[in-house]
Enzyme design. Sequence first.
Site, PDB file in Angstrom:
ATOM      1  CD  GLU A 132      -2.722  -1.430   2.435  1.00 55.95           C
ATOM      2  OE1 GLU A 132      -2.657  -0.579   3.334  1.00 55.95           O
ATOM      3  OE2 GLU A 132      -3.474  -2.415   2.492  1.00 55.95           O
ATOM      4  CG  ASN A 173      -0.772  -6.757  -1.557  1.00 60.58           C
ATOM      5  OD1 ASN A 173      -1.403  -7.252  -2.497  1.00 60.58           O
ATOM      6  ND2 ASN A 173      -1.210  -6.823  -0.307  1.00 60.58           N
ATOM      7  CG  HIS A 209      -9.854  -5.576   0.851  1.00 56.70           C
ATOM      8  ND1 HIS A 209     -10.148  -6.726   1.559  1.00 56.70           N
ATOM      9  CD2 HIS A 209      -8.521  -5.394   0.983  1.00 56.70           C
ATOM     10  CE1 HIS A 209      -9.047  -7.210   2.104  1.00 56.70           C
ATOM     11  NE2 HIS A 209      -8.038  -6.418   1.764  1.00 56.70           N
ATOM     12  CD  GLU A 237      -4.649  -7.748   1.484  1.00 57.89           C
ATOM     13  OE1 GLU A 237      -5.516  -7.047   2.044  1.00 57.89           O
ATOM     14  OE2 GLU A 237      -3.427  -7.514   1.578  1.00 57.89           O
ATOM     15  CG  ASP A 239     -12.733  -8.929   1.931  1.00 55.12           C
ATOM     16  OD1 ASP A 239     -12.662  -7.903   1.222  1.00 55.12           O
ATOM     17  OD2 ASP A 239     -12.256  -8.985   3.080  1.00 55.12           O
TER      18      ASP A 239
HETATM   19  O1  G3I Z   1      -2.996  -7.867  18.691  1.00 50.06           O
HETATM   20  C1  G3I Z   1      -3.859  -6.891  19.299  1.00 50.06           C
HETATM   21  C2  G3I Z   1      -4.315  -7.318  20.646  1.00 50.06           C
HETATM   22  O2  G3I Z   1      -3.217  -7.442  21.501  1.00 50.06           O
HETATM   23  C3  G3I Z   1      -5.314  -6.289  21.194  1.00 50.06           C
HETATM   24  O3  G3I Z   1      -5.825  -6.730  22.389  1.00 50.06           O
HETATM   25  C4  G3I Z   1      -6.467  -6.115  20.196  1.00 50.06           C
HETATM   26  C5  G3I Z   1      -7.441  -5.029  20.673  1.00 50.06           C
HETATM   27  O4  G3I Z   1      -7.865  -4.198  19.633  1.00 50.06           O
HETATM   28  O5  G3I Z   1      -5.924  -5.709  18.954  1.00 50.06           O
HETATM   29  C6  G3I Z   1      -5.041  -6.659  18.392  1.00 50.06           C
HETATM   30  O6  G3I Z   1      -4.566  -6.147  17.178  1.00 50.06           O
HETATM   31  C7  G3I Z   1      -5.469  -6.182  16.091  1.00 50.06           C
HETATM   32  C8  G3I Z   1      -4.832  -7.017  14.975  1.00 50.06           C
HETATM   33  O7  G3I Z   1      -5.637  -6.982  13.812  1.00 50.06           O
HETATM   34  C9  G3I Z   1      -4.631  -8.483  15.378  1.00 50.06           C
HETATM   35  O8  G3I Z   1      -5.864  -9.071  15.659  1.00 50.06           O
HETATM   36  C10 G3I Z   1      -5.715  -4.766  15.612  1.00 50.06           C
HETATM   37  O9  G3I Z   1      -6.428  -4.047  16.578  1.00 50.06           O
HETATM   38  C11 G3I Z   1      -6.484  -4.781  14.312  1.00 50.06           C
HETATM   39  O10 G3I Z   1      -6.544  -3.464  13.786  1.00 50.06           O
HETATM   40  C12 G3I Z   1      -5.768  -5.661  13.297  1.00 50.06           C
HETATM   41  O11 G3I Z   1      -6.531  -5.675  12.103  1.00 50.06           O
HETATM   42  C13 G3I Z   1      -5.858  -6.175  10.977  1.00 50.06           C
HETATM   43  C14 G3I Z   1      -5.717  -5.069   9.928  1.00 50.06           C
HETATM   44  O12 G3I Z   1      -5.095  -5.610   8.781  1.00 50.06           O
HETATM   45  C15 G3I Z   1      -4.885  -3.894  10.437  1.00 50.06           C
HETATM   46  O13 G3I Z   1      -4.830  -2.927   9.456  1.00 50.06           O
HETATM   47  C16 G3I Z   1      -6.695  -7.297  10.402  1.00 50.06           C
HETATM   48  O14 G3I Z   1      -6.754  -8.380  11.321  1.00 50.06           O
HETATM   49  C17 G3I Z   1      -6.094  -7.770   9.077  1.00 50.06           C
HETATM   50  O15 G3I Z   1      -6.961  -8.706   8.476  1.00 50.06           O
HETATM   51  C18 G3I Z   1      -5.922  -6.556   8.160  1.00 50.06           C
HETATM   52  O16 G3I Z   1      -5.364  -6.982   6.937  1.00 50.06           O
HETATM   53  C19 G3I Z   1      -5.119  -5.945   5.968  1.00 50.06           C
HETATM   54  C20 G3I Z   1      -3.908  -6.368   5.163  1.00 50.06           C
HETATM   55  O17 G3I Z   1      -2.815  -6.635   6.007  1.00 50.06           O
HETATM   56  C21 G3I Z   1      -3.529  -5.290   4.142  1.00 50.06           C
HETATM   57  N1  G3I Z   1      -4.666  -4.933   3.305  1.00 50.06           N
HETATM   58  C22 G3I Z   1      -5.891  -4.588   4.022  1.00 50.06           C
HETATM   59  C23 G3I Z   1      -6.286  -5.711   4.994  1.00 50.06           C
HETATM   60  C24 G3I Z   1      -7.605  -5.408   5.670  1.00 50.06           C
HETATM   61  O18 G3I Z   1      -7.521  -4.274   6.487  1.00 50.06           O
END
Ligand code: G3I
Length: 322
Positions: A132, A173, A209, A237, A239
């Site tokens: 990105e 990506n 997405h 990715e 969906d």
């Molecule tokens: O690990 C912490 C945890 O310790 C904490 O308690 C919890 C409370 O909010 O958060 C946890 O972190 C989260 C993390 O996922 C792991 O679960 C973050 O808040 C959350 O924002 C994060 O979201 C991820 C997101 O990327 C972040 O931008 C999604 O799971 C993940 O699917 C998403 O994937 C991205 C790709 O990498 C890039 N393209 C877009 C795609 C969708 O956003």
Amino acid sequence: GPGLNLAAKKAGKKYFGSATDNPEFTDAAYLKILNDTNEFGQITPGNSMKWDATEPEQNTFTFSGGDQVLDLAEGNGQIVRGHNLVWYNQLPSWVTSGTWTNATLTAAMKNHITNVAGHYKGKVYCWDVVNEPFNDDGTYRTDVFYENIGIEYIAIALQTAREADPNAKLYINEYNIEYAGAKATSLVSLVQSLKAANVPLDGIGVQGHLIVGEVPTDLETQLALYASLGVEVAITELDIHVTDLPTTLPETAALLAQQQEDYQSVITACNNVPGCIGVTIWDYTDKYSWVPSTFSGQGDACPWDANLDIKPAYNGILAGFA
Ligand code: G3I
């Protein structure tokens, strides 16, 4: 079902795959489907190979989460897309809040890439080396890397990744490049200039997405354009989410039918472009989709519902590969 990965392979693609995340590994019913190589020939770790997960403190590396995903995939004979090495998001605070010069951040970035890609050397099919890099208006995202190193951070990251794992395909990506526009145009220019400068780059990841009823009609044209630049292309990715989740069943049935059509359109676009080598969905079930937690009231984006039953979208994917 009859198998999405089997359908993709029959169509001459390398894989159909899914993202997953470590907390989901305690869900036996979920794992049973994830492990089914008829459905998924490829796995992407949704979070556990990212910078905040792998280098939470400078030069202290933790690979336990990423290794767990890799071990699962290796055990099943599934290939892994490494995701990702350099991204503005999910950075540890020592990176985002550090006091950097061009030289010190370049060294820190190279150290990160060398260690992470080095740890997984020979074990991943590819890396999303740069994730990105653009804003939607086609300008470069002014993240910590761009601000301190300039555009050169991209070439340096790619070169460093090549040295760390010479056999991994190296990708850029990006999202919102499924249609023509300023962002797509900037990406094309970047790829052309990297190629002209002999910077190692093997692939463009088109995230995918998307929104139900709004699949870009020029997706296939864009995939063909990217492939024409001398790189492979993957939908990384995918969906397709509902923006306004309905409460009544007839509306849901209509949306599910539209979603089926939309999944079929996306898969058909990849199928029609020989350089589009595979498709990854950003987790296979609504139970673990990232969409509802990011966009409140939106979701239902995946081909399996929250009970792990297939939705009409599944048949759309099969039809797209047929
Ligand atoms: O690990 C912490 C945890 O310790 C904490 O308690 C919890 C409370 O909010 O958060 C946890 O972190 C989260 C993390 O996922 C792991 O679960 C973050 O808040 C959350 O924002 C994060 O979201 C991820 C997101 O990327 C972040 O931008 C999604 O799971 C993940 O699917 C998403 O994937 C991205 C790709 O990498 C890039 N393209 C877009 C795609 C969708 O956003």
